[in-house]
Design an enzyme around this catalytic site. Structure first.
Site, mmCIF file in Angstrom:
data_model
loop_
_atom_site.group_PDB
_atom_site.id
_atom_site.type_symbol
_atom_site.label_atom_id
_atom_site.label_comp_id
_atom_site.label_asym_id
_atom_site.label_seq_id
_atom_site.Cartn_x
_atom_site.Cartn_y
_atom_site.Cartn_z
ATOM 1 C CG HIS A 1 31.979 4.160 -11.909
ATOM 2 N ND1 HIS A 1 31.223 4.011 -10.780
ATOM 3 C CD2 HIS A 1 32.618 5.351 -11.758
ATOM 4 C CE1 HIS A 1 31.370 5.063 -9.984
ATOM 5 N NE2 HIS A 1 32.227 5.898 -10.557
ATOM 6 C CD GLU B 1 32.546 8.616 -7.758
ATOM 7 O OE1 GLU B 1 32.107 9.180 -6.756
ATOM 8 O OE2 GLU B 1 32.096 7.539 -8.187
ATOM 9 C CG ASP C 1 28.540 2.271 -12.247
ATOM 10 O OD1 ASP C 1 29.514 1.889 -11.578
ATOM 11 O OD2 ASP C 1 28.174 3.460 -12.292
HETATM 12 C C1 ACM Z 1 28.683 10.572 -9.649
HETATM 13 O O1 ACM Z 1 27.770 10.726 -8.823
HETATM 14 N N1 ACM Z 1 29.744 9.842 -9.353
HETATM 15 C C2 ACM Z 1 28.599 11.191 -10.986
#
Ligand code: ACM
Length: 541
Positions: free
Chosen positions: A261, A325, A198
């Site tokens: 991420h 996201e 991440d």
């Molecule tokens: C997430 O909580 N962005 C999968």
């Protein structure tokens, strides 16, 4: 003939043990998850130190150790069932009733033996866990254990019973993960979704790209120093942990996040940068949040990472590629020359089409390695192959997304923020953690997924349930434990026990014995009965 004082003492002890065994048989057995059916039977079985177990052929040494630890004395290994007090037998040897299938098992305690019947190694393994729980809870006297006669029939409601551990934000490390796997197995959980990459850290050694761990594994969510200690798993450690989990019927599903991420990876290889998002007035967010999705170097990089990942997790079945996201960090994409030429070549007019192209390209790569692609629920909008994709529904505030995923025919893992994100508060009076129109108390976890109103036809597409521990607010292992337990025990019962057998009052009556067992394993927890003090990282970090 007069009894000697020794034999009088032995008789008194035996009577005492019989009373304790009778009382034990009256109360509900403190088994978690609660089995499908439990029927008392006549008589009882006394197991003495050195008694023998005929274990499943070819099973690991840890099976015998689990029985010895639960009994509190050494259990010897017998070659033949006839000579054994504990027996693992094929399903078709069950004296009566339907033979258990798949992960199911039957467990009989008679005055002669404790017998576990199953048709698969998984079934025998889950029978072993139930036997271990019975042994731990049974009364003991002079070193012997007395088990009440019982017949248990059991099989899980869901095939995916998972827990996601985020090691990117804060690193847990090998010992904590092994301990977690032991406890997960004890509660019949069978998937560890391992969030290894991440923005705040890359924790997976990739031989072809050493800077990922030389650079990208330094620091954490709360320690952004470039010279912070490197924290990651070597490939040898990954192999060891995967094998350890496999022995416990747990598949580890790795997650390699893309195209968002991605800061830790892009920091290591800046040529892959696709831009990020810098929020006004903040310096703590992520300027390199995305990969450049159209650059040939990115695709070679990700293909190579996936290939090495696939080799490390051969039995995972699924490689999770994130996909969530992206909208936070794709603002620069329209200005990237590689994105512009891709759009021209493919006739794309929107950035969403680029994202879809990227998702399909990487899903093909995962599928080509022999794995299904796992993705957060945003990927359902990318029209990926239904038979090769698993969608993880996380946005609890978007039930329409779940409806769309089910209607589109994707298999789905249910892990909505509420009640499955364990970084959410579990008690109103706690101060550290997330809330989103509410919190995630133990009872809500237990009741899940009943509130969703799923129809039987929906449930057939639901692979199962998963809790997720996002680790932004968990610097210490003590806090990770505090957030995880006993909510994960509740999730285990929610995922295993048929709906008709779920009962929160009963669960609460069985839980105290399990809190003691967690303590004995060195695992911390929030004690809902004692309302134990909140563990925040300011206290423990
Ligand atoms: C997430 O909580 N962005 C999968």
């Amino acid at each position: 003939m007069l009894m000697s004082s020794v034999s009088r003492r032995l008789c008194a002890a035996a009577a005492c043990l019989a009373c304790a065994a009778a009382a034990f048989a009256q109360a509900e057995l403190s088994l978690i998850p609660r089995p499908d059916s439990v029927q008392s039977r006549e008589g009882r079985l006394t197991l003495r130190p050195g008694c023998a177990a005929a274990l499943p052929a070819g099973c690991p040494e840890s099976y015998g150790r689990a029985l010895s630890e639960a009994a509190g004395f050494g259990v010897a290994r017998a070659d033949a069932p006839a000579a054994a007090a504990i027996r693992f037998l094929p399903a078709d040897r069950l004296p009566s009733g339907a033979a258990p299938k798949g992960e199911g098992y039957a467990l009989l305690v008679t005055p002669d033996a404790l017998s576990v019947y199953a048709s698969t190694p998984a079934g025998h393994f889950y029978g072993l866990q139930t036997a271990a729980q019975l042994l731990r809870a049974a009364p003991r006297e002079n070193g012997s254990v007395a088990l009440p006669g019982v017949e248990i029939r059991d099989a899980p409601r869901f095939g995916w019973r998972g827990y996601m551990l985020d090691e990117a934000r804060h690193f847990s490390g090998r010992e904590a993960v092994m301990r977690l796997l032991d406890a997960m197995a004890y509660y019949k959980l069978n998937r560890l979704h391992w969030h290894l990459t991440d923005s705040s850290g890359w924790r997976l050694e990739i031989k072809a790209y050493p800077k990922l761990t030389e650079v990208g594994s330094r620091g954490s969510e709360t320690d952004r120093r470039p010279d912070a200690p490197a924290q990651f798993y070597t490939q040898a450690e990954i192999r060891e942990i995967v094998a350890y989990a496999w022995e416990r019927q747990i598949a580890i599903v790795p997650e390699v996040e893309m195209p968002g991420h991605a800061d830790a990876a892009v920091l290591s290889y800046p040529e892959l940068d696709g831009g990020g998002y810098v929020q006004k007035g903040r310096t703590d967010k992520w300027p390199r949040f995305t990969f450049n999705p159209a650059k040939p170097e990115t695709l070679v990089f990700l293909d190579t990472v996936l290939k090495e990942t696939a080799a490390l997790f051969p039995g995972a079945g699924v490689i999770h590629f994130g996909g969530d996201e992206v909208h936070f960090g794709c603002q620069k994409w329209p200005s990237l020359p590689e994105v512009q030429s891709l759009m021209k070549k493919e006739g794309f007019t929107t950035i969403e089409e680029v994202e879809t192209w990227f998702n399909r390209r990487m899903a093909a790569s995962v599928n080509g390695l022999g794995f299904k692609t796992g993705g957060w629920d945003e990927v359902a909008a990318r029209d990926l192959p239904r038979d090769k994709t698993v969608v993880f529904w996380w946005r609890h505030d978007k039930p329409q997304v779940l409806r769309g995923v089910l209607d589109a025919g994707y298999p789905v893992v249910l892990c909505p923020r509420r009640p499955c994100y364990f970084d959410f508060l579990q008690l109103e009076s706690h101060t550290t953690g997330r809330r989103w129109s509410g919190i995630n108390p133990l009872g809500d976890v237990y009741a899940f997924p009943e509130g969703l109103g799923l129809q039987p036809s929906d449930e057939a597409k639901v692979l199962g349930l998963q809790a997720c521990l996002w680790a932004e607010t968990t610097v210490s292992q003590a806090r990770r434990d505090f957030l995880t337990w006993p909510r994960l025990v509740a999730l285990a019962e929610a995922a295993w026990t048929p709906q008709a057998r779920k009962d929160f009052a009963s669960f609460q009556s069985r839980l105290p014995a399990h809190l003691q067992q967690l303590r004995a394993r060195g695992i911390g927890f929030y004690d809902p009965f004692a309302n134990s003090p909140e563990i925040t990282d300011s206290q423990t970090g």
